[in-house]
Design an enzyme around this catalytic site. Structure first.
Site, PDB file in Angstrom:
ATOM      1  N   GLY A   1     -72.200 -11.721  24.930  1.00 14.07           N
ATOM      2  CA  GLY A   1     -73.275 -12.581  25.442  1.00 14.07           C
ATOM      3  C   GLY A   1     -74.376 -12.859  24.433  1.00 14.07           C
ATOM      4  O   GLY A   1     -75.033 -13.898  24.491  1.00 14.07           O
ATOM      5  N   GLU A   2     -74.574 -11.955  23.502  1.00 10.50           N
ATOM      6  CA  GLU A   2     -75.633 -12.135  22.502  1.00 10.50           C
ATOM      7  C   GLU A   2     -75.205 -13.094  21.386  1.00 10.50           C
ATOM      8  O   GLU A   2     -75.980 -13.357  20.464  1.00 10.50           O
ATOM      9  CB  GLU A   2     -76.027 -10.772  21.910  1.00 10.50           C
ATOM     10  CG  GLU A   2     -77.161 -10.088  22.641  1.00 10.50           C
ATOM     11  CD  GLU A   2     -76.919  -9.848  24.122  1.00 10.50           C
ATOM     12  OE1 GLU A   2     -77.451 -10.634  24.920  1.00 10.50           O
ATOM     13  OE2 GLU A   2     -76.201  -8.908  24.490  1.00 10.50           O
TER      14      GLU A   2
ATOM     15  N   ASP B   1     -82.935 -11.446  29.579  1.00 11.19           N
ATOM     16  CA  ASP B   1     -81.725 -10.670  29.314  1.00 11.19           C
ATOM     17  C   ASP B   1     -81.519  -9.582  30.361  1.00 11.19           C
ATOM     18  O   ASP B   1     -81.159  -8.455  30.043  1.00 11.19           O
ATOM     19  CB  ASP B   1     -81.734 -10.038  27.912  1.00 11.19           C
ATOM     20  CG  ASP B   1     -80.405  -9.350  27.583  1.00 11.19           C
ATOM     21  OD1 ASP B   1     -79.350  -9.893  27.961  1.00 11.19           O
ATOM     22  OD2 ASP B   1     -80.417  -8.272  26.966  1.00 11.19           O
TER      23      ASP B   1
ATOM     24  N   ASP C   1     -79.195  -9.750  32.590  1.00 14.01           N
ATOM     25  CA  ASP C   1     -77.768  -9.679  32.913  1.00 14.01           C
ATOM     26  C   ASP C   1     -77.553  -9.535  34.436  1.00 14.01           C
ATOM     27  O   ASP C   1     -78.520  -9.502  35.194  1.00 14.01           O
ATOM     28  CB  ASP C   1     -77.066  -8.525  32.196  1.00 14.01           C
ATOM     29  CG  ASP C   1     -76.874  -8.765  30.699  1.00 14.01           C
ATOM     30  OD1 ASP C   1     -77.738  -9.413  30.099  1.00 14.01           O
ATOM     31  OD2 ASP C   1     -75.864  -8.325  30.149  1.00 14.01           O
TER      32      ASP C   1
ATOM     33  N   TRP D   1     -79.059   7.529  30.337  1.00 11.59           N
ATOM     34  CA  TRP D   1     -78.048   6.583  29.843  1.00 11.59           C
ATOM     35  C   TRP D   1     -76.621   7.037  30.181  1.00 11.59           C
ATOM     36  O   TRP D   1     -75.661   6.547  29.622  1.00 11.59           O
ATOM     37  CB  TRP D   1     -78.229   6.397  28.321  1.00 11.59           C
ATOM     38  CG  TRP D   1     -77.995   4.988  27.878  1.00 11.59           C
ATOM     39  CD1 TRP D   1     -76.951   4.517  27.126  1.00 11.59           C
ATOM     40  CD2 TRP D   1     -78.809   3.844  28.160  1.00 11.59           C
ATOM     41  NE1 TRP D   1     -77.081   3.156  26.933  1.00 11.59           N
ATOM     42  CE2 TRP D   1     -78.210   2.724  27.551  1.00 11.59           C
ATOM     43  CE3 TRP D   1     -79.996   3.653  28.889  1.00 11.59           C
ATOM     44  CZ2 TRP D   1     -78.747   1.438  27.636  1.00 11.59           C
ATOM     45  CZ3 TRP D   1     -80.531   2.380  28.974  1.00 11.59           C
ATOM     46  CH2 TRP D   1     -79.900   1.302  28.347  1.00 11.59           C
TER      47      TRP D   1
ATOM     48  N   ALA E   1     -77.271   1.507  23.273  1.00  3.17           N
ATOM     49  CA  ALA E   1     -78.277   0.493  22.926  1.00  3.17           C
ATOM     50  C   ALA E   1     -79.668   1.054  22.640  1.00  3.17           C
ATOM     51  O   ALA E   1     -80.429   0.452  21.878  1.00  3.17           O
ATOM     52  CB  ALA E   1     -78.368  -0.531  24.066  1.00  3.17           C
TER      53      ALA E   1
HETATM   54  O1  LIG Z   1     -74.005  -9.582  26.783  1.00  4.95           O
HETATM   55  C1  LIG Z   1     -73.141  -8.808  26.342  1.00  4.95           C
HETATM   56  O2  LIG Z   1     -72.005  -9.171  26.008  1.00  4.95           O
HETATM   57  C2  LIG Z   1     -73.494  -7.356  26.261  1.00  4.95           C
HETATM   58  C3  LIG Z   1     -72.535  -6.393  25.931  1.00  4.95           C
HETATM   59  C4  LIG Z   1     -72.886  -5.021  25.899  1.00  4.95           C
HETATM   60  C5  LIG Z   1     -71.758  -4.081  25.585  1.00  4.95           C
HETATM   61  O3  LIG Z   1     -70.608  -4.566  25.514  1.00  4.95           O
HETATM   62  O4  LIG Z   1     -71.914  -2.888  25.408  1.00  4.95           O
HETATM   63  C6  LIG Z   1     -74.242  -4.661  26.210  1.00  4.95           C
HETATM   64  C7  LIG Z   1     -75.127  -5.714  26.559  1.00  4.95           C
HETATM   65  N1  LIG Z   1     -74.757  -7.022  26.569  1.00  4.95           N
HETATM   66  C8  LIG Z   1     -76.497  -5.457  26.933  1.00  4.95           C
HETATM   67  O5  LIG Z   1     -77.250  -6.409  27.244  1.00  4.95           O
HETATM   68  C9  LIG Z   1     -76.983  -4.126  26.966  1.00  4.95           C
HETATM   69  O6  LIG Z   1     -78.150  -3.867  27.308  1.00  4.95           O
HETATM   70  C10 LIG Z   1     -76.097  -3.078  26.596  1.00  4.95           C
HETATM   71  C11 LIG Z   1     -76.311  -1.701  26.512  1.00  4.95           C
HETATM   72  C12 LIG Z   1     -75.138  -1.174  26.078  1.00  4.95           C
HETATM   73  C13 LIG Z   1     -74.822   0.240  25.774  1.00  4.95           C
HETATM   74  O7  LIG Z   1     -73.633   0.522  25.646  1.00  4.95           O
HETATM   75  O8  LIG Z   1     -75.734   1.080  25.660  1.00  4.95           O
HETATM   76  N2  LIG Z   1     -74.215  -2.164  25.919  1.00  4.95           N
HETATM   77  C14 LIG Z   1     -74.774  -3.341  26.230  1.00  4.95           C
END
Ligand SMILES: O=C(O)c1cc(C(=O)O)c2c(n1)C(=O)C(=O)c1cc(C(=O)O)[nH]c1-2
Length: 563
Positions: A170-171, A295, A297, A465, A529
């Site tokens: 998504g990013e 963001d 989601d 987390w 993250a």
């Molecule tokens: O928009 C996306 O495709 C996407 C993917 C992921 C991911 O695949 O881990 C995260 C996020 N967004 C996101 O916004 C986010 O806060 C996030 C936290 C984490 C993590 O594993 O700690 N993944 C992701």
């Protein structure tokens, strides 16, 4: 593993063949050998290290079948381990190209088991199926182009003989999609894009045939051509409810973050989708944050549960969104039943209307970038890392409560100009995350989905987390970044046990039974993250160390016999 075993996983205790301890994802175990009285005697029986230099971000949930535990580790690795001793049976490491683009660490959340296969998604957006006994590749299939920003971090799931996966990205302005594959050979069966305007396909006799689209017109809720790079990545995977025969997936943010560029609701971003698992058609959708500009989601798990209301059984489903609201929906049709805040501070909305749509506070939406640097910065709570992020909550059928790993934080956020370029970050926003309280960010909450009441809370200094597990033994298990796996009394919230694993616990714990004894297993290894994007929060907790261990606990035998 057979379809029948997958369908009854919520009630079997000697194996774990689904993510979520059952396809509905309640994360509830009917085991009570271990309970609030004897849990203080819980001890480690074995531990094993994933080894090497790749020690970070261990988010998987272990699976167990015929005395073998299967887990994924960071950097697209899979391990098979003797569940009795912790001895490694085999390991597999996917060969990753240098230009993978996961937004939020090199994590993976687990495998699917089917037939004699162990199947997982990789950081370069492939599905790989391994032989369960040897770890050798049986088939491998590219799901999407990692050079465009696609990756896979979620565990796939198998529903009625179909292997189903989402994608991340998504990013990077990818087009989100949910796809079904034949688990035996990796042939695609249907493909359902999650941005309105793109069509979905089923494959008949080797040919792609349009299978219709809810909403119809291309880009109706998007301006111009922006839907073509609209994001909405279903990056957290999904769950399945056999009762309604619906597959539940959430979708991520619309791309770019910068909402003033894309007036409209931007379907199906930041939504929960219910799909027919046979052909991927969307049966209903519920958008938690229409026209998302933060963001937030909408990927968080939608958990099916039934409750009684005036002598009637309500087929409900609940979700705790990154935007700070907890939603209870009618899972048969997606209708809003009720919603309420589950964190202390929400600034971006004043509440929800009778359909569950947010009542925006327009003064707190990041606006168009001014000539001045950070000219349009606004403060928003929760922060984009969410009132709750990916880490799954649990539902206890005895207490009727959801146990929600949540975080209290806010952010300064401002928009910037942006143009789409394949494979480049497509945010158009800047941000700094800030703690709201001196002494804690994480809050484990017990929430009554009928009244909206918080029944108890336990605060934690670092952001929570890790996933949650609850049991018939009146227990709630979860980990923290400080390295502890902890157990709480499910009714009172009293902390009844903890154990220091040596690194942050951000995996999802499981419990299972072997020879009349109850075991608890969890991964340990800080990452994800928060250390990458946590701003002022990341600074507060930069002393936390990374790792990569698998831990298994049980009661000493003489105590079980006494009990
Ligand atoms: O928009 C996306 O495709 C996407 C993917 C992921 C991911 O695949 O881990 C995260 C996020 N967004 C996101 O916004 C986010 O806060 C996030 C936290 C984490 C993590 O594993 O700690 N993944 C992701």
């Amino acid at each position: 593993v057979t379809d029948a075993e997958i369908l009854k996983d919520a009630t079997t205790t000697d194996e774990i063949v689904t993510n979520g301890l059952g396809l509905q994802g309640q994360r509830y175990s009917p085991l009570n050998i271990l309970n609030e009285q004897n849990v203080k005697e819980l001890r480690p029986v074995w531990t094993m290290s994933f080894g090497g230099e790749k020690q970070r971000g261990q988010q998987a949930q272990p699976m167990i079948k015929d005395g073998v535990m299967y887990v994924t580790a960071s950097y697209s690795r899979v391990f098979a381990v003797d569940a009795r001793t912790g001895r490694e049976l085999w390991q597999y490491e996917a060969r990753l190209p240098d230009d993978i683009r996961p937004c939020c660490d090199v994590i993976n959340r687990g495998v699917a088991l089917y037939d004699d296969l162990v199947i997982f998604g990789t950081l370069d957006a492939k599905l790989i199926a391994l032989n369960k006994d040897t770890g050798k590749v049986v088939w491998s299939k590219r799901v999407a182009d990692h050079k465009a920003g696609y990756s896979i971090t979620a565990a796939p799931l198998v529903v009625n003989g179909k292997l189903i996966t989402g994608v991340s990205g998504g990013e990077f302005g990818v087009v989100g999609k949910i796809e079904a594959y034949d688990p035996k050979n990796g042939q695609v069966l249907w493909s359902r894009p999650t941005v309105e305007g793109h069509m979905g396909y089923v494959y008949k006799d080797g040919k792609a045939v349009e299978n219709g689209i809810s909403g119809g017109e291309a880009g109706k809720t998007w301006p111009g051509d922006l839907w073509k790079t609209g994001g909405a990545a279903p990056w957290l995977g999904g769950y399945y409810d056999a009762d309604t025969n619906l597959l539940f997936f959430g979708t991520g943010n619309p791309a770019p973050w910068n909402s003033h560029l894309r007036p409209g609701d931007n379907l199906y971003s930041s939504s929960r989708l219910a799909l027919n698992p046979d052909d991927g058609t969307i049966q209903w959708h519920f958008q938690t944050t229409p026209h998302d500009g933060w963001d937030f989601d909408g990927v968080n798990e939608l958990i099916s549960f039934d409750y009684q209301d005036g002598g009637k059984t309500v087929k409900a489903a609940a979700t705790a969104d990154r935007n700070g609201f907890f939603y209870v929906l009618d899972r048969t049709n997606g209708k809003f039943i009720r919603g309420f805040p589950f964190v202390d501070k929400i600034t971006w909305a004043k509440g929800l209307d009778k359909n569950g749509r947010p009542i925006y506070d327009d003064s707190n939406r990041p606006g168009s970038p001014s000539a001045k640097e950070k000219g349009s910065s606004v403060f928003s709570a929760p922060a984009f890392l969410g009132a709750k992020n990916w880490m799954p909550m649990a539902y206890n059928r005895d207490t009727g409560l959801f146990y929600v790993p949540s975080n209290e934080w806010g952010m300064d956020i401002w928009n910037e100009d942006i143009a789409y370029k394949k494979g480049a970050a497509y945010l158009g926003a800047g941000f700094t995350i800030k703690p709201l309280n001196e002494d804690y960010i994480g809050v484990l909450r017990a929430i009554d989905p009928k009244s909206g009441k918080e029944v108890w809370r336990q605060t934690n200094y670092a952001p929570l987390w890790g996933g949650v597990l609850t049991t018939k033994g009146n227990l709630v298990f979860t980990g923290n970044p400080e390295g502890y796996l902890q157990a709480f009394n499910a009714r009172t919230g009293e902390k009844v046990w903890e154990f220091q694993t040596g690194s942050g616990v951000i995996g999802s714990p499981v419990t299972w039974e072997m020879d009349g004894e109850q075991y608890v297993s969890v991964l340990s290894g800080w990452g994800g993250a928060v250390p990458l994007w946590g701003g002022e929060v990341a600074k507060r907790i930069k002393h936390l160390n990374q790792g990569g261990m698998l831990w298994t606990f049980k009661l000493p035998k003489e105590l079980v016999a006494k009990h």
